[in-house]
Design an enzyme around this catalytic site. Structure first.
Site, PDB file in Angstrom:
ATOM      1  N   GLU A 163       2.230  20.335  79.879  1.00 56.74           N
ATOM      2  CA  GLU A 163       0.881  19.816  80.168  1.00 56.74           C
ATOM      3  C   GLU A 163      -0.092  20.843  80.735  1.00 56.74           C
ATOM      4  OE1 GLU A 163       1.194  16.336  82.620  1.00 56.74           O
ATOM      5  OE2 GLU A 163       2.034  15.128  81.011  1.00 56.74           O
ATOM      6  N   GLU A 373       7.616  12.691  77.284  1.00 56.81           N
ATOM      7  CA  GLU A 373       7.474  11.818  78.464  1.00 56.81           C
ATOM      8  C   GLU A 373       6.766  10.544  78.053  1.00 56.81           C
ATOM      9  OE1 GLU A 373       5.561  13.375  82.042  1.00 56.81           O
ATOM     10  OE2 GLU A 373       6.638  15.275  81.803  1.00 56.81           O
TER      11      GLU A 373
HETATM   12  C1  BGP Z   1       3.106  13.935  83.993  1.00 48.88           C
HETATM   13  C2  BGP Z   1       4.000  15.023  84.546  1.00 48.88           C
HETATM   14  C3  BGP Z   1       5.227  14.533  85.217  1.00 48.88           C
HETATM   15  C4  BGP Z   1       5.043  13.247  85.991  1.00 48.88           C
HETATM   16  C5  BGP Z   1       4.218  12.224  85.255  1.00 48.88           C
HETATM   17  C6  BGP Z   1       3.856  11.013  86.089  1.00 48.88           C
HETATM   18  O1  BGP Z   1       1.804  14.384  83.931  1.00 48.88           O
HETATM   19  O2  BGP Z   1       4.384  15.906  83.529  1.00 48.88           O
HETATM   20  O3  BGP Z   1       5.760  15.578  85.979  1.00 48.88           O
HETATM   21  O4  BGP Z   1       4.635  13.476  87.280  1.00 48.88           O
HETATM   22  O5  BGP Z   1       3.022  12.781  84.764  1.00 48.88           O
HETATM   23  O6  BGP Z   1       2.824  11.325  86.942  1.00 48.88           O
HETATM   24  P1  BGP Z   1       2.603  10.632  88.333  1.00 48.88           P
HETATM   25  O7  BGP Z   1       3.805  10.962  89.135  1.00 48.88           O
HETATM   26  O8  BGP Z   1       1.352  11.223  88.868  1.00 48.88           O
HETATM   27  O9  BGP Z   1       2.479   9.191  88.075  1.00 48.88           O
END
Ligand code: BGP
Length: 468
Positions: A163, A373
């Site tokens: 990302e 993800e």
């Molecule tokens: C993505 C990241 C992850 C994770 C996820 C959820 O952007 O790659 O590492 O953190 O988001 O985000 P959050 O924990 O802010 O809900």
């Protein structure tokens, strides 16, 4: 339909969010070790010093993954654990840890899918300008080489960066991630270009080593849709697609920057300092890039930005929830009355997911993709000691169904990684926002417990998604 035989059912994590052991066995400081300790930067001052102690409990965790039937585990390597000062000496204990994690996965037949950079930069490099400094590019390529040589005999799936848009935009525009700079468009675009260069050079290097695995990058996938048919909003949406999607996907998949954005940022004075050689390596690497990883949580609902006053960026509204005008003030993302949202204000839209995948196919053709993800951040209900995360099951079920439809339409999708395999530290939302199939009891010595979704996902994998 069952999912194809070579489709991988997986789940993901990231080093800083699970490992802990922040100063053990020779690990160097990361930018997050430092940033998270600045008062007010994270939710209730949480940090990854201990996280969920995966560093010491990886065997137990991977055993649980195996029990769930997981086919592949996506995790990241902490750069400062391998090269504590960013450049120079390699920490043997760091190599040993990841060797153990990889071997433990392979013992159960779990395919390791490794991310080289999931945001924890050696602090030494951050202090020298981080991703705006081209020395970081050289350092990254060396670090990648160390990893390919150490683990490449067993790791056949590599992601260079996680990302880019998030760590660059939150780092140089919103000030919510390190190095906490606000509103610096010039640095933002420079950082993105340096990351694409580092990605391209690492790909060339990887291919020259002839390890015969695959390598790609993971991007945020947040397709933009206009809130209505108003031509001004449609135009704003086209603009959003250019600056938020094409700027990131084009250099990876087409080997060049989108002309529209190049012209736009030239007017704003944000053109990166780039050399012919850098542009040439980006061009060459596009042909060798094997896949694109997509992190999908929600689409963007876009309208023309007609508000003159700047919305104040707080921690809460800079981590994904709609409500901000774009960096250039041209458009803004909004919440809509007829849409569903999570407790953190992220839209739930499997339809947007599928529609977005179609747009990608339209622009980039038959590129190989993984969902690296996807998942639901929630405060999970506990009833009589059981974690009944039914909303998560529903969320993943709907999104996996969208993936299935995409495959049926001929979209080249090769795997799905739920975020996250286990409850872990959310960068800015502490431990309150849970994502995992495995619960971690912070009141009870970080004890692990299977959630309802654990059993559900196990069945999906066993039946290869036939019932979805
Ligand atoms: C993505 C990241 C992850 C994770 C996820 C959820 O952007 O790659 O590492 O953190 O988001 O985000 P959050 O924990 O802010 O809900």
């Amino acid at each position: 339909m069952k999912f194809p035989k070579d489709f991988l059912f997986g789940a993901a994590s990231a080093s800083y969010q699970v490992e802990g052991a922040w100063n053990e066995d020779g690990k160097g400081l990361s930018n997050w070790d430092v940033f998270s300790k600045i008062p007010g930067k994270t939710f209730e001052g949480t940090n990854g010093d201990v996280a969920v102690d995966h560093y010491h409990r990886y065997k137990e965790d991977i055993k649980l993954m195996a029990e769930m039937g997981l086919e592949s585990y996506r995790f990241s390597i902490s750069w400062p654990r391998i090269i504590p000062n960013g450049v120079g000496e390699v920490n043997q204990k760091g190599l040993e840890f990841y060797n153990n994690v990889i071997d433990e996965c392979l013992k159960y037949g779990i395919v390791p899918f490794v991310t080289l950079y999931h945001w924890d930069l050696p602090q030494v490099l951050e202090e020298k300008g981080g991703w705006t400094n081209k020395e970081t590019v050289d350092a990254f390529v060396k670090y990648a080489e160390v990893c390919f040589n150490a683990f490449g005999d067993r790791v056949k799936h590599w992601i260079t960066f996680n990302e880019t848009v998030v760590f660059c935009a939150l780092g140089y525009l919103a000030g919510a991630h390190p190095p906490a700079i606000v509103g610096d468009g010039k640095k933002y675009f420079q950082a993105t270009h340096n990351v694409f260069t580092a990605h391209a050079r690492s790909i060339e290097l990887y291919k020259s080593l002839k390890q015969y695995g695959e390598i790609g990058i993971t991007h945020v996938f947040s397709p933009a849709f206009s809130v209505d048919e108003n031509p001004e909003n449609i135009e704003a949406t086209m603009h959003a697609r250019e600056v938020d999607t094409h700027w990131y996907y084009d250099p990876i998949l087409k080997g060049e920057y989108p002309e529209y954005v190049v012209k736009h940022i030239e007017k704003l004075g944000f053109t990166p300092d780039w050399t012919e050689e850098e542009l040439a390596v980006i061009k060459r690497a596009a042909d060798k890039n094997d896949f694109i990883g997509l992190n999908y949580y929600q689409p963007q609902r876009v309208m023309k930005n007609d508000v003159s006053e700047e919305v104040e960026r707080t921690r809460e509204n800079s981590t994904g929830a709609p409500g901000n005008p774009s960096f250039d003030g041209v458009y803004k993302t909004v919440m809509m009355d007829d849409k569903k949202y999570t407790k953190w204000g992220w839209e739930i839209s499997p339809e947007g997911f599928l529609a977005g995948l179609r747009l990608l196919k339209e622009r980039y053709g038959d590129v190989k993709m993984y969902i690296t993800e996807n998942g639901l951040g929630d405060e999970d209900p506990i009833i009589e000691d059981e974690i009944v995360d039914i909303p998560r099951i529903k969320y993943i079920e709907e999104h996996l169904s969208a993936v299935k439809m995409a495959i049926q339409e001929g979209i080249n999708m090769k795997g799905y990684y739920a975020w996250s395999v286990i409850d872990l530290l959310s960068w800015l939302n502490g431990y309150k926002k849970q994502y995992g199939f495995i619960y971690v009891d912070h009141k009870n010595n970080l004890e692990r417990k299977k959630k309802a979704s654990f059993h559900w996902y196990k069945n999906v994998i066993e039946t290869r998604g036939e019932e979805l």
